[in-house]
Design a protein around this motif. Structure first.
Motif, PDB file in Angstrom:
ATOM      1  N   GLY A 291     -15.345  55.063  30.480  1.00 37.62           N
ATOM      2  CA  GLY A 291     -14.086  54.754  29.817  1.00 37.62           C
ATOM      3  C   GLY A 291     -13.462  53.516  30.422  1.00 37.62           C
ATOM      4  N   VAL A 292     -12.299  53.148  29.912  1.00 38.21           N
ATOM      5  CA  VAL A 292     -11.611  51.951  30.389  1.00 38.21           C
ATOM      6  C   VAL A 292     -10.161  52.319  30.702  1.00 38.21           C
ATOM      7  CG1 VAL A 292     -10.893  49.592  29.782  1.00 38.21           C
ATOM      8  CG2 VAL A 292     -13.127  50.439  29.031  1.00 38.21           C
ATOM      9  N   ALA A 293      -9.712  51.981  31.925  1.00 38.79           N
ATOM     10  CA  ALA A 293      -8.328  52.263  32.338  1.00 38.79           C
ATOM     11  C   ALA A 293      -7.372  51.376  31.538  1.00 38.79           C
ATOM     12  CB  ALA A 293      -8.188  52.000  33.840  1.00 38.79           C
ATOM     13  N   PRO A 294      -6.104  51.787  31.398  1.00 37.67           N
ATOM     14  CA  PRO A 294      -5.139  50.975  30.647  1.00 37.67           C
ATOM     15  C   PRO A 294      -5.179  49.507  31.094  1.00 37.67           C
ATOM     16  CG  PRO A 294      -4.148  53.058  31.255  1.00 37.67           C
ATOM     17  CD  PRO A 294      -5.491  53.009  31.944  1.00 37.67           C
ATOM     18  N   LEU A 295      -5.275  48.608  30.133  1.00 39.86           N
ATOM     19  CA  LEU A 295      -5.423  47.183  30.448  1.00 39.86           C
ATOM     20  C   LEU A 295      -4.137  46.637  31.064  1.00 39.86           C
ATOM     21  CD1 LEU A 295      -7.704  44.987  29.885  1.00 39.86           C
ATOM     22  CD2 LEU A 295      -6.114  44.118  28.165  1.00 39.86           C
ATOM     23  N   ALA A 296      -4.286  45.984  32.213  1.00 38.41           N
ATOM     24  CA  ALA A 296      -3.131  45.343  32.842  1.00 38.41           C
ATOM     25  C   ALA A 296      -2.783  44.073  32.078  1.00 38.41           C
ATOM     26  CB  ALA A 296      -3.459  45.007  34.295  1.00 38.41           C
ATOM     27  N   ASP A 297      -1.500  43.767  32.041  1.00 37.90           N
ATOM     28  CA  ASP A 297      -1.061  42.559  31.346  1.00 37.90           C
ATOM     29  C   ASP A 297      -1.548  41.326  32.095  1.00 37.90           C
ATOM     30  OD1 ASP A 297       0.132  40.978  29.471  1.00 37.90           O
ATOM     31  OD2 ASP A 297       2.182  41.627  29.870  1.00 37.90           O
ATOM     32  N   GLY A 298      -1.704  40.246  31.403  1.00 37.76           N
ATOM     33  CA  GLY A 298      -2.143  38.992  32.014  1.00 37.76           C
ATOM     34  C   GLY A 298      -2.389  37.977  30.931  1.00 37.76           C
ATOM     35  N   GLU A 299      -2.859  36.839  31.348  1.00 37.31           N
ATOM     36  CA  GLU A 299      -3.109  35.752  30.396  1.00 37.31           C
ATOM     37  C   GLU A 299      -4.465  35.158  30.754  1.00 37.31           C
ATOM     38  OE1 GLU A 299      -0.753  34.652  28.021  1.00 37.31           O
ATOM     39  OE2 GLU A 299      -2.069  33.028  27.335  1.00 37.31           O
ATOM     40  N   HIS A 300      -5.393  35.261  29.841  1.00 41.86           N
ATOM     41  CA  HIS A 300      -6.710  34.672  30.072  1.00 41.86           C
ATOM     42  C   HIS A 300      -6.752  33.273  29.460  1.00 41.86           C
ATOM     43  CE1 HIS A 300     -11.052  33.971  29.507  1.00 41.86           C
ATOM     44  NE2 HIS A 300     -11.125  34.574  30.671  1.00 41.86           N
ATOM     45  N   THR A 301      -7.354  32.333  30.166  1.00 41.83           N
ATOM     46  CA  THR A 301      -7.303  30.928  29.715  1.00 41.83           C
ATOM     47  C   THR A 301      -7.924  30.758  28.328  1.00 41.83           C
ATOM     48  OG1 THR A 301      -9.273  30.620  31.060  1.00 41.83           O
ATOM     49  CG2 THR A 301      -7.231  29.734  31.923  1.00 41.83           C
ATOM     50  N   LEU A 302      -8.957  31.496  28.021  1.00 43.42           N
ATOM     51  CA  LEU A 302      -9.637  31.325  26.730  1.00 43.42           C
ATOM     52  C   LEU A 302      -9.134  32.305  25.669  1.00 43.42           C
ATOM     53  CD1 LEU A 302     -11.931  29.491  25.704  1.00 43.42           C
ATOM     54  CD2 LEU A 302     -13.514  31.353  26.203  1.00 43.42           C
ATOM     55  N   LEU A 303      -8.852  33.548  26.078  1.00 43.45           N
ATOM     56  CA  LEU A 303      -8.542  34.586  25.086  1.00 43.45           C
ATOM     57  C   LEU A 303      -7.086  35.030  25.061  1.00 43.45           C
ATOM     58  CD1 LEU A 303     -11.824  35.308  25.824  1.00 43.45           C
ATOM     59  CD2 LEU A 303     -11.272  36.818  23.948  1.00 43.45           C
ATOM     60  N   GLY A 304      -6.282  34.542  25.995  1.00 39.36           N
ATOM     61  CA  GLY A 304      -4.869  34.938  25.990  1.00 39.36           C
ATOM     62  C   GLY A 304      -4.674  36.351  26.516  1.00 39.36           C
ATOM     63  N   ARG A 305      -3.728  37.074  25.879  1.00 37.22           N
ATOM     64  CA  ARG A 305      -3.347  38.408  26.394  1.00 37.22           C
ATOM     65  C   ARG A 305      -4.194  39.507  25.783  1.00 37.22           C
ATOM     66  NH1 ARG A 305       2.591  39.982  25.490  1.00 37.22           N
ATOM     67  NH2 ARG A 305       2.291  41.543  27.124  1.00 37.22           N
ATOM     68  N   GLN A 306      -5.478  39.439  25.956  1.00 36.96           N
ATOM     69  CA  GLN A 306      -6.334  40.483  25.398  1.00 36.96           C
ATOM     70  C   GLN A 306      -7.683  40.522  26.103  1.00 36.96           C
ATOM     71  OE1 GLN A 306      -7.361  39.635  21.293  1.00 36.96           O
ATOM     72  NE2 GLN A 306      -7.607  37.460  21.723  1.00 36.96           N
ATOM     73  N   ARG A 307      -8.343  41.627  25.899  1.00 39.09           N
ATOM     74  CA  ARG A 307      -9.730  41.767  26.334  1.00 39.09           C
ATOM     75  C   ARG A 307     -10.565  42.130  25.112  1.00 39.09           C
ATOM     76  NH1 ARG A 307     -12.952  46.485  27.828  1.00 39.09           N
ATOM     77  NH2 ARG A 307     -14.759  45.716  28.954  1.00 39.09           N
ATOM     78  N   ILE A 308     -11.690  41.462  24.977  1.00 32.45           N
ATOM     79  CA  ILE A 308     -12.606  41.790  23.893  1.00 32.45           C
ATOM     80  C   ILE A 308     -13.906  42.289  24.496  1.00 32.45           C
ATOM     81  CG2 ILE A 308     -13.962  40.815  22.000  1.00 32.45           C
ATOM     82  CD1 ILE A 308     -11.467  39.480  21.061  1.00 32.45           C
ATOM     83  N   ASN A 309     -14.423  43.348  23.923  1.00 38.65           N
ATOM     84  CA  ASN A 309     -15.661  43.957  24.412  1.00 38.65           C
ATOM     85  C   ASN A 309     -16.629  44.083  23.234  1.00 38.65           C
ATOM     86  OD1 ASN A 309     -16.863  47.054  24.383  1.00 38.65           O
ATOM     87  ND2 ASN A 309     -17.309  45.924  26.247  1.00 38.65           N
ATOM     88  N   LEU A 310     -17.840  43.629  23.475  1.00 40.45           N
ATOM     89  CA  LEU A 310     -18.905  43.765  22.466  1.00 40.45           C
ATOM     90  C   LEU A 310     -19.866  44.830  22.953  1.00 40.45           C
ATOM     91  CD1 LEU A 310     -19.812  39.938  22.194  1.00 40.45           C
ATOM     92  CD2 LEU A 310     -18.041  41.163  20.910  1.00 40.45           C
ATOM     93  N   THR A 311     -20.027  45.904  22.192  1.00 38.25           N
ATOM     94  CA  THR A 311     -20.929  46.977  22.606  1.00 38.25           C
ATOM     95  C   THR A 311     -22.114  47.044  21.645  1.00 38.25           C
ATOM     96  OG1 THR A 311     -19.167  48.272  23.613  1.00 38.25           O
ATOM     97  CG2 THR A 311     -21.147  49.442  23.019  1.00 38.25           C
ATOM     98  N   PHE A 312     -23.282  46.729  22.184  1.00 43.07           N
ATOM     99  CA  PHE A 312     -24.497  46.701  21.367  1.00 43.07           C
ATOM    100  C   PHE A 312     -25.251  48.005  21.502  1.00 43.07           C
ATOM    101  CE2 PHE A 312     -23.450  42.349  22.315  1.00 43.07           C
ATOM    102  CZ  PHE A 312     -23.674  41.711  21.115  1.00 43.07           C
ATOM    103  N   ARG A 313     -25.689  48.523  20.364  1.00 38.62           N
ATOM    104  CA  ARG A 313     -26.405  49.796  20.361  1.00 38.62           C
ATOM    105  C   ARG A 313     -27.513  49.776  19.326  1.00 38.62           C
ATOM    106  NH1 ARG A 313     -20.637  52.486  19.585  1.00 38.62           N
ATOM    107  NH2 ARG A 313     -20.033  52.770  21.757  1.00 38.62           N
ATOM    108  N   LYS A 314     -28.479  50.650  19.561  1.00 35.08           N
ATOM    109  CA  LYS A 314     -29.468  50.951  18.530  1.00 35.08           C
ATOM    110  C   LYS A 314     -29.009  52.264  17.907  1.00 35.08           C
ATOM    111  CE  LYS A 314     -34.032  50.750  17.024  1.00 35.08           C
ATOM    112  NZ  LYS A 314     -33.460  50.664  15.662  1.00 35.08           N
ATOM    113  N   ALA A 315     -28.437  52.142  16.693  1.00 35.92           N
ATOM    114  CA  ALA A 315     -27.807  53.328  16.080  1.00 35.92           C
ATOM    115  C   ALA A 315     -28.818  54.177  15.338  1.00 35.92           C
ATOM    116  CB  ALA A 315     -26.707  52.873  15.105  1.00 35.92           C
ATOM    117  N   ARG A 316     -29.829  53.532  14.738  1.00 33.44           N
ATOM    118  CA  ARG A 316     -30.781  54.256  13.886  1.00 33.44           C
ATOM    119  C   ARG A 316     -32.211  54.098  14.366  1.00 33.44           C
ATOM    120  NH1 ARG A 316     -27.835  55.946   9.233  1.00 33.44           N
ATOM    121  NH2 ARG A 316     -25.947  56.535  10.312  1.00 33.44           N
TER     122      ARG A 316
END
Ligand code: SIN
Ligand code: FE2
Length: 221
Positions: free
Chosen positions: A196-221
């Motif tokens: 899991g992921v703990a509550p995201l702390a506030d901050g400012e990322h130089t490229l993405l700003g105030r957010q975190r993006i996560n890409l989760t790759f899976r073999k679903a089928r």
């Protein structure tokens, strides 16, 4: 179609030594592995979001998730009042999810290979967007048919605390800081580990700003 820019990037990072950290047996962190691709990843992500914007889905229990989600690939992970499932179509609009961009697929396959899972061929990419305060409670990824394939999870933007536990919900999770560009890979004996992921702390990322993006790759089928 191979993009010559990313093909060159993949070629040039081939010889860079892996900064690999073990989370558990079958689970590793590849530090900074996605960093050389950050601009290309952001560019194709923008295209995906035009077709399939982020939305906050409902859990089967009727709660709205704090994480906003979308998907690309042949299948997308969705949740609503009827349960969790992989759906070839975006329930908002009914059209297929945007295709998985080659740079996404290649990055995921190479990360899996670097972590010891050669031959990974993802058909689903869940894209998670965390604003400050958003979190993901402990869960297993178990909606996929083929549990022999690993999970490949790319972190971009604000840093997060990843909770990585054992095969029982009650196993106390270890905490790992996930930074922009880090890739977590888990499979084999860790495939059904609670995480899991703990509550995201506030901050400012130089490229993405105030957010975190996560890409989760899976073999679903
Ligand atoms: C997930 O388990 O689907 C998300 C993990 C993460 O955001 O790092
Ligand atoms: Fe997960």
């Amino acid at each position: 179609m191979r993009n010559p820019v990313t093909a060159d990037l993949f070629e040039s990072v081939r010889t860079v030594p892996l900064l690999q950290e073990t989370m558990a047996e079958g689970a590793v962190l590849l530090r900074g592995y996605a960093r050389p691709f950050e601009l290309e990843l952001m560019r194709v992500l923008g295209r995906i979001l035009e077709q399939a914007p982020f939305r906050r889905m409902l859990t089967p229990g009727g709660h709205q998730m704090s994480v906003a989600m979308t998907n690309c690939g042949s299948y997308g992970w969705v949740t609503d009042r009827t349960g969790y499932r992989y759906d070839p179509n975006d329930p908002e609009g009914g059209k297929p999810w945007p295709p998985m961009p080659p740079v996404f697929r290649e990055l995921a396959e190479r990360a899996a290979g670097g972590a010891g899972f050669a031959g990974f061929s993802p058909d689903a990419c869940l894209i998670n967007c965390y604003q400050p305060g958003a979190r993901m409670s402990l869960h297993q990824d178990r909606d996929e048919h083929d549990l022999s394939a690993p999970i490949v999870s790319v972190s971009l933007g604000l840093p997060a605390t990843f909770l990585f536990g054992g095969l029982k919900r009650s196993d106390k999770p270890n905490r790992f800081r996930l930074e922009h560009g880090d890739i977590a890979v888990w499979g084999g004996p860790a495939r059904l580990a609670f995480h899991g992921v703990a509550p995201l702390a506030d901050g400012e990322h130089t490229l993405l700003g105030r957010q975190r993006i996560n890409l989760t790759f899976r073999k679903a089928r």
